[in-house]
Design a protein around this motif. Sequence first.
Motif, PDB file in Angstrom:
ATOM      1  N   GLY A 105       0.914  -1.201   0.332  1.00  0.00           N
ATOM      2  CA  GLY A 105      -0.166   0.017   0.155  1.00  0.00           C
ATOM      3  C   GLY A 105       1.223   1.631   0.025  1.00  0.00           C
ATOM      4  N   PRO A 106       0.330   2.556  -0.203  1.00  0.00           N
ATOM      5  CA  PRO A 106       0.479   3.249  -0.045  1.00  0.00           C
ATOM      6  C   PRO A 106       0.983   3.982   1.554  1.00  0.00           C
ATOM      7  N   ARG A 107       2.534   4.690   1.071  1.00  0.00           N
ATOM      8  CA  ARG A 107       2.168   5.487   2.396  1.00  0.00           C
ATOM      9  C   ARG A 107       1.233   5.814   3.575  1.00  0.00           C
ATOM     10  N   MET A 108       1.629   5.275   4.404  1.00  0.00           N
ATOM     11  CA  MET A 108      -0.071   5.313   5.897  1.00  0.00           C
ATOM     12  C   MET A 108       0.468   6.834   7.019  1.00  0.00           C
ATOM     13  N   ILE A 109      -0.658   7.878   7.313  1.00  0.00           N
ATOM     14  CA  ILE A 109       0.095   8.384   8.214  1.00  0.00           C
ATOM     15  C   ILE A 109      -1.120   7.992   9.212  1.00  0.00           C
ATOM     16  N   PHE A 110      -0.554   7.548  10.331  1.00  0.00           N
ATOM     17  CA  PHE A 110      -2.560   6.897  11.363  1.00  0.00           C
ATOM     18  C   PHE A 110      -1.940   8.969  12.246  1.00  0.00           C
ATOM     19  N   LEU A 111      -3.873   9.266  12.453  1.00  0.00           N
ATOM     20  CA  LEU A 111      -3.302   9.711  13.844  1.00  0.00           C
ATOM     21  C   LEU A 111      -4.415   9.368  15.421  1.00  0.00           C
ATOM     22  N   SER A 112      -2.955   9.600  15.897  1.00  0.00           N
ATOM     23  CA  SER A 112      -3.569   8.846  16.954  1.00  0.00           C
ATOM     24  C   SER A 112      -3.486   9.624  17.787  1.00  0.00           C
ATOM     25  N   SER A 113      -3.013   9.925  19.192  1.00  0.00           N
ATOM     26  CA  SER A 113      -3.898  11.217  20.217  1.00  0.00           C
ATOM     27  C   SER A 113      -2.599  11.037  21.220  1.00  0.00           C
ATOM     28  N   VAL A 114      -2.831  12.656  21.400  1.00  0.00           N
ATOM     29  CA  VAL A 114      -1.706  12.647  22.888  1.00  0.00           C
ATOM     30  C   VAL A 114      -2.165  11.732  24.276  1.00  0.00           C
ATOM     31  N   SER A 115      -3.690  11.819  24.659  1.00  0.00           N
ATOM     32  CA  SER A 115      -4.147  11.233  25.040  1.00  0.00           C
ATOM     33  C   SER A 115      -3.887   9.519  25.311  1.00  0.00           C
ATOM     34  N   VAL A 116      -2.869   9.343  24.707  1.00  0.00           N
ATOM     35  CA  VAL A 116      -2.351   7.754  25.001  1.00  0.00           C
ATOM     36  C   VAL A 116      -0.962   8.273  26.521  1.00  0.00           C
ATOM     37  N   TYR A 117      -0.855   8.903  26.034  1.00  0.00           N
ATOM     38  CA  TYR A 117       0.419   9.169  27.696  1.00  0.00           C
ATOM     39  C   TYR A 117      -0.322   9.644  29.056  1.00  0.00           C
ATOM     40  N   GLY A 118      -1.693  10.171  28.753  1.00  0.00           N
ATOM     41  CA  GLY A 118      -1.950  10.245  30.460  1.00  0.00           C
ATOM     42  C   GLY A 118      -2.358  11.149  30.239  1.00  0.00           C
ATOM     43  N   GLU A 119      -3.804  11.481  30.711  1.00  0.00           N
ATOM     44  CA  GLU A 119      -4.122  13.308  31.138  1.00  0.00           C
ATOM     45  C   GLU A 119      -3.584  14.301  32.419  1.00  0.00           C
ATOM     46  N   ASP A 120      -3.075  12.971  33.013  1.00  0.00           N
ATOM     47  CA  ASP A 120      -3.004  13.693  34.475  1.00  0.00           C
ATOM     48  C   ASP A 120      -1.702  13.910  34.594  1.00  0.00           C
ATOM     49  N   PRO A 134      -2.513   5.517  29.213  1.00  0.00           N
ATOM     50  CA  PRO A 134      -3.544   5.444  28.644  1.00  0.00           C
ATOM     51  C   PRO A 134      -5.221   5.444  29.743  1.00  0.00           C
ATOM     52  N   ALA A 135      -5.857   6.651  30.152  1.00  0.00           N
ATOM     53  CA  ALA A 135      -6.886   6.679  30.732  1.00  0.00           C
ATOM     54  C   ALA A 135      -7.964   6.223  31.011  1.00  0.00           C
ATOM     55  N   THR A 136      -8.339   6.345  29.749  1.00  0.00           N
ATOM     56  CA  THR A 136      -9.525   6.134  28.868  1.00  0.00           C
ATOM     57  C   THR A 136      -9.712   5.312  27.983  1.00  0.00           C
ATOM     58  N   GLU A 137     -11.104   5.175  27.256  1.00  0.00           N
ATOM     59  CA  GLU A 137     -11.106   3.706  26.536  1.00  0.00           C
ATOM     60  C   GLU A 137     -10.220   4.665  25.361  1.00  0.00           C
ATOM     61  N   TYR A 138     -10.879   5.719  25.133  1.00  0.00           N
ATOM     62  CA  TYR A 138     -10.006   5.997  23.665  1.00  0.00           C
ATOM     63  C   TYR A 138      -8.647   5.961  24.469  1.00  0.00           C
ATOM     64  N   ALA A 139      -8.015   6.573  24.198  1.00  0.00           N
ATOM     65  CA  ALA A 139      -6.768   6.080  24.743  1.00  0.00           C
ATOM     66  C   ALA A 139      -6.372   4.816  24.092  1.00  0.00           C
ATOM     67  N   ARG A 140      -6.438   4.299  25.532  1.00  0.00           N
ATOM     68  CA  ARG A 140      -6.311   2.686  24.974  1.00  0.00           C
ATOM     69  C   ARG A 140      -6.893   2.173  24.103  1.00  0.00           C
ATOM     70  N   SER A 141      -7.740   2.609  22.939  1.00  0.00           N
ATOM     71  CA  SER A 141      -7.979   2.242  22.030  1.00  0.00           C
ATOM     72  C   SER A 141      -6.573   2.556  20.918  1.00  0.00           C
ATOM     73  N   LYS A 142      -5.826   3.585  20.679  1.00  0.00           N
ATOM     74  CA  LYS A 142      -5.322   4.704  20.538  1.00  0.00           C
ATOM     75  C   LYS A 142      -4.242   3.677  20.485  1.00  0.00           C
ATOM     76  N   VAL A 143      -3.558   2.945  21.572  1.00  0.00           N
ATOM     77  CA  VAL A 143      -2.448   2.660  22.068  1.00  0.00           C
ATOM     78  C   VAL A 143      -2.340   1.211  21.025  1.00  0.00           C
ATOM     79  N   LEU A 144      -3.484   0.856  21.109  1.00  0.00           N
ATOM     80  CA  LEU A 144      -4.157  -1.045  20.327  1.00  0.00           C
ATOM     81  C   LEU A 144      -3.675  -0.791  18.825  1.00  0.00           C
ATOM     82  N   CYS A 145      -4.357  -0.070  18.378  1.00  0.00           N
ATOM     83  CA  CYS A 145      -4.255   0.649  16.936  1.00  0.00           C
ATOM     84  C   CYS A 145      -2.745   1.186  16.439  1.00  0.00           C
ATOM     85  N   GLU A 146      -2.179   1.548  17.460  1.00  0.00           N
ATOM     86  CA  GLU A 146      -0.539   1.982  17.244  1.00  0.00           C
ATOM     87  C   GLU A 146      -0.272   0.196  16.962  1.00  0.00           C
TER      88      GLU A 146
END
Length: 160
Positions: A105-120, A134-146
């Motif tokens: 496939g082509p070059r890919m860019i994945f938009l993760s989130s700074v939330s993977v590093y925690g918010e607190d 990752p403290a939230t379900e969204y952040a955990r999902s981004k870690v798993l996607c990475e």
Amino acid sequence: MPRRPRVLITGSQGFLGKALCNSLRAAGYDVWGIDRLPSSDERVVNADLLDYQATCQAAEAASPFDILIHAAALTSSKFAPAGQSCLSFNTKVTENVLRAIGKSGPRMIFLSSVSVYGEDGRYRPVTVDDELRPATEYARSKVLCEQQIINSDVKHCDIL
């Protein structure tokens, strides 16, 4: 006249996806999108990325593309389709996108989130060497996607 680079953006009708579409088009790119929400834009393919076959068909409809920006994601389970959570939706969509574009496939860019590093307790800029908290379900999902991307056959991917 050379062909303008074509960019395909998943989640092109979302907050980040729409902004990217507008900015990249203004910069001269040939921008296409895939989104589960209908659009009057003829360059946006309506598809449910939870469905692998629909994902393949949507990618084919926008081919050939040089860059894939994977922005499709839910930030909360309250927006998830029946039977899905934010985590299951985001990881399944990423799995389908990875399978559909394949290793050639082509070059890919994945938009993760700074939330993977925690918010607190974050009082300084985040670096890539920081521990993932990752403290939230969204952040955990981004870690798993990475992790899915890192373990995939995709050869050229930048995770932002």
